[in-house]
Write a protein that holds these residues in place. Structure first.
Motif, mmCIF file in Angstrom:
data_model
loop_
_atom_site.group_PDB
_atom_site.id
_atom_site.type_symbol
_atom_site.label_atom_id
_atom_site.label_comp_id
_atom_site.label_asym_id
_atom_site.label_seq_id
_atom_site.Cartn_x
_atom_site.Cartn_y
_atom_site.Cartn_z
ATOM 1 N N ARG A 57 -6.749 1.866 -6.874
ATOM 2 C CA ARG A 57 -6.320 3.371 -6.584
ATOM 3 C C ARG A 57 -7.771 3.961 -5.936
ATOM 4 N N VAL A 58 -7.603 4.459 -4.530
ATOM 5 C CA VAL A 58 -8.710 5.024 -3.884
ATOM 6 C C VAL A 58 -8.504 6.387 -3.275
ATOM 7 N N GLY A 59 -9.180 7.397 -3.354
ATOM 8 C CA GLY A 59 -9.118 8.666 -2.789
ATOM 9 C C GLY A 59 -9.762 8.669 -1.530
ATOM 10 N N LEU A 60 -9.208 9.793 -0.363
ATOM 11 C CA LEU A 60 -9.816 9.944 0.750
ATOM 12 C C LEU A 60 -9.569 11.356 0.906
ATOM 13 N N ALA A 61 -11.168 12.124 1.064
ATOM 14 C CA ALA A 61 -11.220 13.723 1.037
ATOM 15 C C ALA A 61 -10.477 14.056 2.339
ATOM 16 N N GLY A 62 -9.852 15.268 2.627
ATOM 17 C CA GLY A 62 -9.409 15.686 3.723
ATOM 18 C C GLY A 62 -10.614 16.323 4.685
ATOM 19 N N PRO A 63 -10.369 16.044 5.998
ATOM 20 C CA PRO A 63 -11.451 16.284 6.948
ATOM 21 C C PRO A 63 -11.924 17.582 7.449
ATOM 22 N N GLY A 64 -10.850 18.667 6.940
ATOM 23 C CA GLY A 64 -11.293 19.914 6.967
ATOM 24 C C GLY A 64 -10.978 20.382 8.418
ATOM 25 N N GLU A 65 -10.525 19.543 9.209
ATOM 26 C CA GLU A 65 -9.890 19.953 10.700
ATOM 27 C C GLU A 65 -8.575 19.513 10.834
ATOM 28 N N SER A 121 6.655 8.466 18.676
ATOM 29 C CA SER A 121 7.746 7.595 18.026
ATOM 30 C C SER A 121 7.173 7.064 16.665
ATOM 31 N N THR A 122 6.025 7.571 16.227
ATOM 32 C CA THR A 122 5.295 6.883 14.986
ATOM 33 C C THR A 122 5.506 7.891 13.805
ATOM 34 N N SER A 123 5.779 7.294 12.791
ATOM 35 C CA SER A 123 5.906 8.043 11.601
ATOM 36 C C SER A 123 4.824 8.334 10.867
ATOM 37 N N TYR A 124 4.444 9.469 10.348
ATOM 38 C CA TYR A 124 3.032 9.895 9.755
ATOM 39 C C TYR A 124 3.235 10.627 8.498
ATOM 40 N N TYR A 125 2.104 10.284 7.714
ATOM 41 C CA TYR A 125 2.277 11.160 6.418
ATOM 42 C C TYR A 125 1.200 12.468 6.953
ATOM 43 N N TRP A 126 1.858 13.712 6.586
ATOM 44 C CA TRP A 126 1.251 14.974 6.984
ATOM 45 C C TRP A 126 0.687 15.645 5.733
ATOM 46 N N PHE A 127 -0.742 15.894 6.174
ATOM 47 C CA PHE A 127 -1.741 16.376 5.040
ATOM 48 C C PHE A 127 -2.035 17.818 5.572
ATOM 49 N N HIS A 128 -2.440 18.889 4.687
ATOM 50 C CA HIS A 128 -3.240 19.873 4.883
ATOM 51 C C HIS A 128 -4.720 19.476 5.139
ATOM 52 N N LYS A 129 -5.324 20.133 6.169
ATOM 53 C CA LYS A 129 -6.643 19.524 6.492
ATOM 54 C C LYS A 129 -7.808 19.438 5.462
ATOM 55 N N LYS A 130 -7.624 20.161 4.386
ATOM 56 C CA LYS A 130 -8.550 20.001 3.252
ATOM 57 C C LYS A 130 -7.923 19.312 1.988
ATOM 58 N N LYS A 131 -6.665 18.621 2.094
ATOM 59 C CA LYS A 131 -6.184 17.851 1.089
ATOM 60 C C LYS A 131 -6.582 16.379 1.244
ATOM 61 N N SER A 132 -7.040 15.932 -0.121
ATOM 62 C CA SER A 132 -7.129 14.653 -0.242
ATOM 63 C C SER A 132 -5.897 13.751 -0.107
ATOM 64 N N LEU A 184 1.017 -1.248 0.097
ATOM 65 C CA LEU A 184 -0.009 0.003 -0.026
ATOM 66 C C LEU A 184 0.987 1.344 -0.132
ATOM 67 N N ALA A 185 0.599 2.161 -0.897
ATOM 68 C CA ALA A 185 1.482 3.382 -1.003
ATOM 69 C C ALA A 185 0.482 4.523 -0.829
ATOM 70 N N VAL A 186 1.011 5.534 -0.064
ATOM 71 C CA VAL A 186 0.089 6.748 0.002
ATOM 72 C C VAL A 186 0.721 8.140 -0.367
ATOM 73 N N SER A 187 0.069 9.080 -1.138
ATOM 74 C CA SER A 187 0.661 10.172 -1.833
ATOM 75 C C SER A 187 -0.615 11.258 -1.544
ATOM 76 N N GLY A 188 -0.066 12.448 -1.853
ATOM 77 C CA GLY A 188 -0.657 13.433 -1.445
ATOM 78 C C GLY A 188 -0.411 14.298 -0.478
ATOM 79 N N ASN A 189 0.360 13.967 0.373
ATOM 80 C CA ASN A 189 0.978 14.514 1.846
ATOM 81 C C ASN A 189 1.834 15.735 1.336
#
Length: 769
Positions: free
Chosen positions: A726-734, A671-682, A658-663
């Protein structure tokens, strides 16, 4: 459609539309053969034993020649309307009735060429031969009668003069004449024969019975030389031999001229006697009594029969019968080998009729089934009787003067899709040595004309049954018994040869010949020392009146139990990894061979290795895995130890990522690695998974709240043929929201059960301003 043409040019369908659903069991002729015939109609058939050929005439204007296997080897063309056939006593010549040419042709059986043609002035349809005279039933000018063609008049002291006799054939009716002239009827065998007149059996009147007012004047100007004028439809000689000389055909003569010379032979017409024929009569003769010719009216109902004494070279009426056995729709006629019986096949009654030649009185029957349509007599007297039956046996074999069946034949189905195959009318002929019976058949639509060669038709079919216990202990005596059955008794002293086949002797061990009792039974004892399936086969070699036959019985002889196992180095494997499989075999007899098999889910079972186990009893193999797989360790058994097979199944994961993009960045939270997104970014999730037809991936989404992860939902997405989704997930806005996602293959729920459930690790998402 295949048709049989009979007198008057009437085409009869070979097969009747009706058929009984009841019948007797028929024995198959395993060694028989069949071949397609190049014909669309059937007329007659004779067998030349000297050259081992079968001649079949057809109104397709040709004679087809086949070998003893039924294969067509030649076609003799330009034989107009080829109908009845007879073979000369020396097998050198086949004579063919040519109704469309008003002639009889002669074909050399060695060269298969026409060598002569004898114009008659009338249309011959059915032939019979006695000594050197061909008798023919013919039609002319709307009437029908009997004629003869004497091929060698010089050797006959009773040769008729070349001028007509001074006294015509008698015309006085029989003692009890029919009240009405016979009327041809349709071919439906269920039609009721005319009840009046009743069955009349009486000898025909002789010339001395002719009334005094019978005309005695006859023409005296009949020419005695062969005419030289060509007929309106000159006959054509087909492929004459290089040294054959065929004189120009003479001009036709009037049908009322009784005697004529043509091509060195003498033709005599109008010999039917006082009983007129409604259509060209069918004829029969026999070398066993060359002084007799039998005749009958084809198709007509009621049936009409007449026997002629031809010892003088002329046909003298001997016996006449009308409406015998209420029979009608006659299809075939024959004489017994000794010439003492007239045999008839007609649509009704449902048996082949037998009449005494001397007076046409009833003389037995040969019981077959509905719609008899053929009868043929072998030189040794054996009788073949046929019917037009779709569901019953087609041919029945009888000994002379016995209604007990020797054997039957059922021709089954032909074509695709299969349709019932049935005998054509008059479609039987014997080889002169009685070793073969030839039969012409077609399907119910008159198509697929076939020449069938039935071997050993005079022999009753031998059936052999063998009985023995279904199981037995090894090294323990057992009793094996059996029985021979056939439609005729077996000779005294008959024996069967018994063979035992087992694991120790796969080619068989002969146990000797066993005597057969008078009732056909036999019995013997044996002590099998080899375990497993032991087969006892009893074989009868056959005799002069019975075919060979065999039967068998398998006895399962006990063996010692065998210990075996199979194991793998893991229970679940990653996709593409290698499993180590170890099979183990316990104590056995002589065989120490173990086989290891593998069957991937959805695939076929394949042998991985078969070999002797090592000193420890082990056999080890490796196997690369891509799906869930079952392994077998199998021992085939030996003379002492029983077969044994054990299994082991392992799970195999899919390959999945599984690959993540858009961050906009990656960073740690704690101690956990995260993908950072702007709150409105999918976010876009791309899954790669091992492809299978119809397979889907499941995406799991969870959200972190107050120190715990909660499910936010799961959903299945179909994989592309490349294994990608390929599946997209909309940003939560918060901002400040944390989530995680993973891709999963679920055995069964993802669309198949080929692999074991597999998932990726979690991918963590963090939303900021």
């Amino acid at each position: 459609m295949l048709t049989r043409h009979v007198a008057g040019g009437t085409a009869l369908s070979v097969l009747l539309a009706t058929a009984s659903l009841l019948g007797v069991a028929a024995e198959p002729a395993a060694a028989d053969s069949a071949a397609t015939l190049p014909i669309t109609s059937y007329s007659d058939m004779v067998v030349d034993g000297a050259h081992r050929r079968v001649f079949i005439s057809t109104t397709d204007n040709k004679v087809v020649v086949a070998d003893y296997n039924g294969k067509t080897v030649a076609q003799i063309t330009s034989e107009p309307g080829a109908a009845g056939l007879v073979l000369s006593a020396d097998s050198s010549t086949v004579y063919v009735a040519l109704p469309k040419a008003d002639a009889i042709s002669a074909i050399d059986t060695a060269t298969l060429r026409e060598t002569a043609r004898y114009p008659l002035g009338v249309a011959p349809r059915h032939l019979a031969m006695t000594r050197h005279t061909i008798w023919f039933g013919y039609a002319a000018d709307g009437s029908a009668d009997l004629g003869s063609l004497d091929l060698d008049p010089e050797t006959d002291p009773t040769t008729p003069p070349t001028t007509p006799p001074t006294t015509p054939p008698p015309t006085t009716p029989p003692t009890t004449p029919p009240t009405d002239a016979p009327t041809p009827t349709p071919t439906d065998p269920e039609s009721t024969p005319t009840p009046t007149p009743t069955d009349t059996t009486a000898p025909s009147p002789s010339p001395s019975d002719t009334p005094s007012d019978t005309p005695t004047d006859t023409p005296t100007d009949t020419p005695t030389d062969t005419p030289t004028d060509s007929p309106s439809d000159p006959p054509v000689t087909t492929s004459p031999a290089p040294d054959a000389t065929t004189p120009a055909p003479p001009a036709p003569f009037a049908a009322d001229t009784p005697t004529r010379t043509t091509n060195g032979a003498v033709v005599t017409l109008g010999q039917g006697g006082p009983h007129t024929w409604s259509t060209a009569p069918m004829l029969a003769s026999s070398p066993g009594n060359p002084d007799v010719v039998a005749a009958g009216t084809p198709v007509q109902s009621p049936m009409e029969l007449q026997v002629y004494d031809v010892s003088s070279g002329h046909a003298e009426p001997q016996a006449y019968r009308w409406n015998a056995n209420n029979a009608g729709n006659m299809q075939d006629i024959a004489l017994s080998a000794d010439g003492k019986q007239v045999l008839v096949a007609s649509g009704a009654p449902y048996f082949q009729q037998a009449y005494r030649t001397s007076d046409l009185a009833d003389d037995g029957r040969y019981t077959t089934d509905a719609y008899p349509n053929a009868v043929a007599v072998a030189p040794d007297g054996t009788i073949a009787a046929g019917i037009d039956g779709a569901y019953e046996p087609d041919v029945y074999i009888f000994r002379p003067r016995s209604d007990h069946r020797v054997r039957t034949y059922d021709f089954g189905v032909v074509g695709n899709p299969g349709t019932a195959s049935a005998l054509v009318a008059g479609g039987l002929a014997w080889a002169p040595d009685s070793s073969r019976l030839f039969a012409v058949t077609a399907d119910v639509y008159g198509q697929h004309p076939t020449l069938r060669v039935l071997t050993d038709p005079t022999k009753s079919v031998t059936a052999v049954t063998v009985s023995a216990p279904s199981t037995a202990k090894r090294a323990t005596k057992i009793t094996v018994s059996g029985k021979l059955t056939a439609t005729t008794a077996f000779p005294a002293g008959a024996k069967v040869t018994v063979t035992r086949t087992d694991l120790t002797s796969p080619k068989g061990t002969v146990l000797g010949a066993k005597s057969v009792a008078a009732n056909g039974t036999f019995s013997f004892t044996d002590t099998p020392t080899t375990g497993g399936g032991v087969t006892y086969t009893a074989t009868y070699a056959g005799d002069a009146t019975h075919t060979a036959g065999s039967g068998k019985r398998v006895v399962q002889v006990s063996r010692l139990a065998t210990a075996a196992s199979v194991k793998t180095n893991r229970a679940t494997y990653a996709y593409g990894s290698t499993a180590t499989v170890t099979g183990h075999l316990g104590k056995t007899g002589k065989s120490r061979v173990l086989s290891i098999w593998a069957q991937p889910a959805g695939g076929q079972k394949k042998l991985v290795k078969s070999a002797k186990v090592n000193a420890a009893g082990d056999l080890k193999v490796t196997y690369r895995l891509s799906r869930n797989t079952t392994f077998w360790a199998s021992f085939a058994g030996d003379a002492v130890s029983a077969p044994k097979s054990v299994t082991r199944s392992v799970g195999t994961q899919v390959s999945v990522s599984l690959a993540v993009s858009g961050n906009y960045r990656k960073g740690k939270v704690g101690s956990t690695s995260y993908y950072w997104f702007h709150k409105k970014k999918s976010a876009l999730f791309t899954t790669h998974m091992t492809y299978a037809n119809g397979r889907s991936q499941r995406l799991d989404l969870q959200v972190y709240y107050k120190g715990r992860w909660y499910s936010s939902g799961s959903e299945y997405f179909r994989l592309a043929i490349t294994g990608t989704s390929r599946v997209g997930l909309a940003g939560p806005g918060e901002s400040g929201i944390r989530a995680r996602v993973r891709a999963v293959y679920v055995k069964g729920s993802s669309g198949d059960r080929l692999n074991t459930t597999t998932s990726t690790g979690w991918k963590y998402l963090y939303y900021t301003n």
